[in-house]
Each structure stands twice: as C-alpha cells, then as structure tokens.
Design a protein around this motif. Structure first.
Motif, PDB file in Angstrom:
ATOM      1  N   THR A   8       0.838  -1.216   0.000  1.00  0.00           N
ATOM      2  CA  THR A   8       0.000   0.000   0.000  1.00  0.00           C
ATOM      3  C   THR A   8       0.863   1.252   0.000  1.00  0.00           C
ATOM      4  OG1 THR A   8      -1.777  -1.158   1.180  1.00  0.00           O
ATOM      5  CG2 THR A   8      -1.800   1.245   1.234  1.00  0.00           C
ATOM      6  N   THR A  14       1.115   3.833  -3.128  1.00  0.00           N
ATOM      7  CA  THR A  14       0.675   5.194  -2.807  1.00  0.00           C
ATOM      8  C   THR A  14       1.766   6.203  -3.132  1.00  0.00           C
ATOM      9  OG1 THR A  14      -0.754   4.368  -1.030  1.00  0.00           O
ATOM     10  CG2 THR A  14      -0.163   6.697  -0.966  1.00  0.00           C
ATOM     11  N   MET A  55       1.524   9.174  -5.950  1.00  0.00           N
ATOM     12  CA  MET A  55       1.689  10.582  -5.579  1.00  0.00           C
ATOM     13  C   MET A  55       2.842  11.216  -6.351  1.00  0.00           C
ATOM     14  SD  MET A  55       0.998  10.508  -1.441  1.00  0.00           S
ATOM     15  CE  MET A  55       1.267  12.264  -1.293  1.00  0.00           C
ATOM     16  N   TRP A 105      -3.343  12.533  -2.545  1.00  0.00           N
ATOM     17  CA  TRP A 105      -3.033  11.462  -1.594  1.00  0.00           C
ATOM     18  C   TRP A 105      -4.213  10.548  -1.303  1.00  0.00           C
ATOM     19  CZ3 TRP A 105      -5.247  10.461   3.120  1.00  0.00           C
ATOM     20  CH2 TRP A 105      -6.038  11.458   3.679  1.00  0.00           C
ATOM     21  N   THR A 106      -5.435  11.070  -1.307  1.00  0.00           N
ATOM     22  CA  THR A 106      -6.594  10.212  -1.021  1.00  0.00           C
ATOM     23  C   THR A 106      -6.803   9.189  -2.134  1.00  0.00           C
ATOM     24  OG1 THR A 106      -8.048  11.873  -2.022  1.00  0.00           O
ATOM     25  CG2 THR A 106      -7.758  11.940   0.375  1.00  0.00           C
ATOM     26  N   ALA A 137      -4.473   8.253  -4.284  1.00  0.00           N
ATOM     27  CA  ALA A 137      -3.290   7.387  -4.291  1.00  0.00           C
ATOM     28  C   ALA A 137      -3.395   6.304  -3.223  1.00  0.00           C
ATOM     29  CB  ALA A 137      -2.039   8.229  -4.073  1.00  0.00           C
ATOM     30  N   LEU A 138      -3.842   6.691  -2.020  1.00  0.00           N
ATOM     31  CA  LEU A 138      -3.992   5.705  -0.943  1.00  0.00           C
ATOM     32  C   LEU A 138      -5.055   4.671  -1.290  1.00  0.00           C
ATOM     33  CD1 LEU A 138      -3.398   4.665   1.884  1.00  0.00           C
ATOM     34  CD2 LEU A 138      -4.998   6.371   2.797  1.00  0.00           C
ATOM     35  N   THR A 139      -6.141   5.118  -1.883  1.00  0.00           N
ATOM     36  CA  THR A 139      -7.197   4.180  -2.282  1.00  0.00           C
ATOM     37  C   THR A 139      -6.679   3.180  -3.304  1.00  0.00           C
ATOM     38  OG1 THR A 139      -8.861   5.898  -1.910  1.00  0.00           O
ATOM     39  CG2 THR A 139      -9.514   4.004  -3.236  1.00  0.00           C
ATOM     40  N   GLY A 149      -3.617   2.269  -3.680  1.00  0.00           N
ATOM     41  CA  GLY A 149      -2.701   1.381  -2.974  1.00  0.00           C
ATOM     42  C   GLY A 149      -3.426   0.284  -2.210  1.00  0.00           C
ATOM     43  N   SER A 205      -3.154  -3.705  -3.180  1.00  0.00           N
ATOM     44  CA  SER A 205      -2.349  -4.477  -2.229  1.00  0.00           C
ATOM     45  C   SER A 205      -2.861  -5.905  -2.079  1.00  0.00           C
ATOM     46  CB  SER A 205      -2.357  -3.791  -0.863  1.00  0.00           C
ATOM     47  OG  SER A 205      -3.650  -3.847  -0.272  1.00  0.00           O
TER      48      SER A 205
END
Length: 625
Positions: A97, A101, A105, A111-112, A114-116, A118, A122
């Motif tokens: 993740t 992410t 980025m 970032w939101t 990108a995190l999603t 990731g 994963s």
C-alpha cells in the motif's frame, strides 16, 4: 428461461472445451477458464449480459474454497501460523500500500486517490493462487504456507478497508454524486445490514456476537444437526444441509459487514476436527469448483478491450509495473522471513497480481465518491489483466525457477557431518521422524540426513540434530560413515531415489543391513529385485491395524482379532515372496501374464486355507499365536 439456458450453455461449453486444452498444454485450469471467458466475451456483449452481476454470484466459489481450506486447518495449526499471519501478511499489505501510494503521488495524484489505489492493489487473488497451489500440490510447501498466510491476512484486511475507504471521499465527487441521485429514481441499492444504523460500540458488539455465533454453530450445533440428517440416509439432504450452513454463515457475515469468506473460513477451522469433515469436503467441493470456474470466466469476459486497445501501452505498462512492485515487496519479505530457494520465488510470483476483492473495493470507491469513473475503469482493467497474467507467472516458476533451484540444490555443498553413528537415516519426514524418535528413545544414536531446507529448519528449532544433503550421493554417504555403519534406514519419499540409494548401498556395501520404505506393493517387488530383503510398505501396517479394529468392531475379542490380523499378515508375506520371482519391472503388473496366473493360483490355493485359519482363531478352536 430460454435466455438462462443459453447463458448457462455458453459458459459450460466454453469451459469444457478450453480447460482440457489448456491443461493438456501445461497452462493450468485457471488460465483455461480465463481464456474461455475472453473467447465468449463478444457473444455475452451481444446478449447484453451483466458480467459484474454474474461475477458477484460466482465469488461465492471463493467463500466455499476458504471453507474447505479451513477444514484442513486445525485451530492449533492456525495458532502456530500467527507469526507469519500477522507479520508476513501485515507487512505485505502495509508495504505494498505504501509503495503504490508513493508511486501514485510521485505522478501527481492526490493522496486520497493514491492511498485508495494502494489499498485496492495491495490485495492478491485468493481464488487463483489457492486453486493453483492445490492443483500443483504446493499448498504444503514453505512457499505455499507463506502465501496462504498472506492471503488469509488480506481477507481479514478487507474489513478495515471497507470502513476506511468511504472516509476518503472527495468533496467534488460527493457533490456530483448527490446531484445524480437527486435526478435518479428511488433507492435500488439498499442492502440489508444489522449494523448500518448502530453507533460504533454497538456495531462492534454485534460483529463480535456474529463471530461468536459462527464458532458456536460450528463447534456445538453442526454435529447434532448432521447426525440427525445422517439418520435419514438421504445424501441429497446432507448436501443441502452443508450448503445451508455455508450460505447461512456467509449471509450472517455480510449482515454485520464482515467478509463472508472470512466467516466461512472460521467455521471450517472450527469443524476441522469434526467426524463429518470429509463428508462436508466431498459435498461442497463440486460447487466450489464450478463457481470458481465461472468466476475466472467472468474475469476474462469482463476485460474492457476497448479501453485496452485505446491505451494498450499505458495499461500493459501499469499492469507490469504493479506486478513488479508487488513482487519486490514480497521478495523482500520472503528474505526477511527466511523463505528460501524456489519457495521464495513461489511466494514472490504467485501473489504478485491484484485480487478479486479489488473489484469489490473499486465498486465501493465509485459508490462512495472516492475515485472518478475513469480511474476506476482503468483500475479494474489493471486488476483483471494482472489476474490474467498470473498463470503465466506460475509457468515461469515451474519451468525455469523451480528447475534452476532443484539443479542448484543438487550441486550445493552438503553440511559437514560432525558426528558419525552406526545407524544412518536417509530422510526425516513423517516416516523417518517416527523411526528416529523410537531409536533415540531406546538409546540408539543415528546420523540423520535430509534434503529439505524447511524440514531441517523445523527440526533444528526443536533441538533435533540433522544434516542437509542428498543421501543418494556416494560422497555424502561416505562422510556419514556408511563404510562402518551397521544399518541404513531409507525413509525418503521419492520412489526413484529410494531405488537408487538401495541399489548403491547393497552393491557397494554387501554386509550392510538396509531397511527400505516402499511406497506401494509394486515398489516392494522392485526393491526385492534390487536385492533388499527388509522392505516396509508405508501404508501396510496401518492397514493391518485398521482391519484388526474392524474385527473388534464386529464383536471379535481383542486377542483373537490380533491373531486373525497376524494370520493375514503371514499369508500376505508368503504370497509376496511367491510372486516376487515372476515380477517384471519393465511392464505393468496386469500385463504380466505369468504374474497374473501366479496370483490367481495363490488365491485359489491359499484363500480357503486362510479363511479356515481365520475361523479357527475367531471361534477359539486354535491358539492365536
């Protein structure tokens, strides 16, 4: 009705044609199903079939698969896996993740989002990986166990992901979604839930109660239920009860927002010691196989070829990039957790794809205004393409990497043998381990040689002394002191290696006593032809004991049952020696006319004698000695 029959026939004929061909070509059944789905995707498009809906239905095959996996795992064994489950699995999800992410980025993605991305990527495909592990017999390997630990943790991790993703909603997408809902009709997407309107603490209690209910049902209620159903003698009712239990547990987990696959896995673990375990396996397995096959076909049919053709270079590059990133994380963790040799690459390549739960999370991201539609579409394509490439990664592992490591292992320098004893045990697996413990308990010391890194690590962790090396190599046998040894015990589980070792030992050291493990009755004759006279069939003694227990269950006294078992054993050993001189290793037993005639003659001559002796012992007309 006609539409349904046409759709069912289309999927069935595609699978029946593609899977045998793929299997025959060495590609595996999973790739066969994926190819079948790709082949019928144009037809499904013409028929207006909703692939996603079928895919959600077919995902129940994953639920059934984890139930069956749970049946193979006793709670104690699962507890022993806790280190890898939390450590290896947790670090894989977290590391992948973070890596994805960071890369997203770096390309200018918020970032939101990108995190999603990731979180979605994963996860790996439980369906493809476990199906392939089971097909190839890799589930019990060190890499297979490590992979299973990661997959199980991922299934658990889906739960917090489902809770976290809606919190990452983008304000502009939320506004757009609310406008769309204002112009839409009434709510068709409502889902039954026991925790939707509850405060957090209450939802947590309900969730814990649901898990407790699963454990209670599996541990206490299933036995009387299946015992009651078994008395009816109706097999179809038992099948219905098995399906009812799996579907009911999956439903309960869904109602409290947990993964249905996780719930059925817990139920399977609870039932692992049940006397109905094998019956449940045989009843559920056909449905599991069909639904998984359907799921893989929907993955193939769901590939967005229009998007793929329009952005081929980008999509292929992103898919290969995903596989590379996940493989790098998995390889690093394999090194950290001391997964060695080809098992390290099995873990690395086997879990380098995205998974079926990714589709679930992508749907949630769109519904929760977390990802725009265009990113979600590309993400779905990447997930599907990575799953499509997974069977090819397994082929690379089997044909290149595993072969390379087997050759390298054969050439690797063996451990220096520091202690030489008059007994040598070649192979300390499930057979050699018991022999070694028996000898040690009686005060005899043995030099133990084994060729499995994972086995040796386990032995050394428990304080057992063993040496790595190929016992079929003359130099290692010499180092182990075979020239002065009184006894060589061959308990390795490879038939050809057993024959090679016994042949060398008897030819080079005629005075050495060799006890050899035989994997079958035919193997006994092969070893007899080589010259070995102390041969133990690996399942023979347990079969004799089962027969003796059967006599006792039928009312025969214990001492007489023992005598009857001994009578059969003596007659069987005599017949083995009688047949040995006509056994020909160059042909199958049923093609050997002389062997067939000798066996028939022995049966006709000795069967009445054996039956008479059994009756005499059972009725107490002669001594049981």
């Amino acid at each position: 009705m006609t539409d349904f029959l046409l759709l069912a026939f289309t999927f069935l004929i595609a699978g029946v044609i593609a899977v045998p061909v793929a299997t025959r070509l060495g590609l595996g059944s999973v790739l066969g199903y994926l190819i079948a789905g790709i082949a019928i995707s144009p037809l499904l498009g013409l028929l207006g079939v909703d692939i996603i809906s079928i895919q959600h239905f077919a995902e129940f095959g994953v639920v059934m698969m984890l139930f069956l996996v749970g049946l193979e795992l006793e709670p104690q064994r699962l507890w022993e896996m806790r280190g890898r489950l939390a450590g290896l699995g947790g670090l894989q999800v977290g590391g992948t993740t973070l890596a994805i992410t960071a890369i997203a980025m770096a390309f200018g993605i918020g970032w939101t989002i990108a995190l999603t991305i990731g979180l979605v990527l994963s996860l790996s495909s439980t369906a493809i990986v476990l199906q392939t592990f089971n097909e190839k017999g890799l589930m019990k390997s060190d890499g297979g166990q490590a992979g299973f630990s990661v997959l199980l943790f991922q299934d658990i991790a889906v739960i917090p992901m489902l809770a976290l993703i809606p919190l990452l909603a983008l304000p502009e997408l939320v506004e757009a979604l609310s406008h769309a809902s204002d112009h839409g009709s009434e709510d068709h997407g409502s889902t039954l839930s026991l925790v939707a309107d509850l405060p957090g603490w209450a939802a947590g209690l309900v969730t814990l109660a649901a898990v407790g209910a699963v454990i209670l049902i599996g541990g206490f209620l299933t036995r009387p239920l299946f015992r009651f159903i078994a008395k009816t003698g109706l097999r179809e009712l038992f099948v219905a009860a098995a399906l009812m239990m799996v579907i009911g547990i999956a439903l309960l987990m869904s109602l409290v927002g947990l993964s249905p696959a996780l719930g059925t896995f817990i139920a399977g673990v609870v039932l692992a010691n049940s006397e109905y375990r094998h019956e449940l396996e045989s009843d559920i397995d056909p449905f599991r196989g069909l639904l998984l096959g359907l799921f893989f076909m929907t993955v193939g049919a769901g590939i967005n070829f229009a998007l793929l053709f329009n952005e081929a270079a980008l999509m292929i590059g992103l898919t290969l990039g995903l596989i590379a990133v996940k493989a790098a994380v998995l390889y690093a963790l394999a090194v950290l957790f001391k997964v060695r040799g080809s098992d390290r690459w099995l873990l690395t390549l086997g879990l380098a794809q995205a998974g079926e739960f990714g589709f679930v999370l992508i749907s949630l991201t769109v519904a929760s205004a977390v990802l725009p539609d265009e990113i979600a579409a590309r993400l779905s394509l990447i997930v599907a393409m990575s799953m499509l490439l997974t069977p090819l990664l397994f082929i690379i592992h089997d044909r290149l990497i595993a072969h390379h490591f087997s050759t390298e292992q054969a050439e690797r320098e063996a451990d220096a043998i520091e202690e030489v004893h008059p007994i040598i045990i070649a192979g300390r697996g499930r057979v050699g381990g018991i022999v070694d413990r028996m000898l040690s308990a009686a005060g005899y010391r043995a030099t133990v040689v084994d060729y499995s890194y994972s086995q040796l690590e386990m032995l050394r962790a428990f304080g057992f002394k063993a040496y790595f090396g190929d016992a079929t190599r003359p130099d290692l046998l010499h180092a182990a002191g075979i020239g002065e040894a009184r006894l060589l015990i061959v308990t390795i589980d490879n038939r050809e290696q057993i024959n090679a070792l016994v042949r060398y030992a008897l030819h080079t050291y005629p005075g050495l006593h060799v006890i050899a493990r035989a994997v079958s009755r035919d193997h006994v004759y092969e070893l007899y032809e080589i010259g070995c006279r102390d041969i133990i069939r690996e399942t023979y003694d347990s079969s004799i004991r089962i027969g003796r227990s059967a006599f006792e269950a039928l009312g025969v006294e214990h001492d007489r049952a023992v005598g009857m078992a001994q009578a059969f054993d003596q007659m069987d050993r005599r017949s083995m020696i009688e047949v040995a001189d006509v056994f020909d290793t160059s042909m199958s037993a049923h093609q050997n006319t002389a062997l067939v005639e000798r066996v028939k003659a022995i049966n006709e001559e000795w069967e009445p004698e054996l039956r008479q002796r059994m009756d005499d012992i059972r009725l107490g007309r002669q001594d049981t000695e």
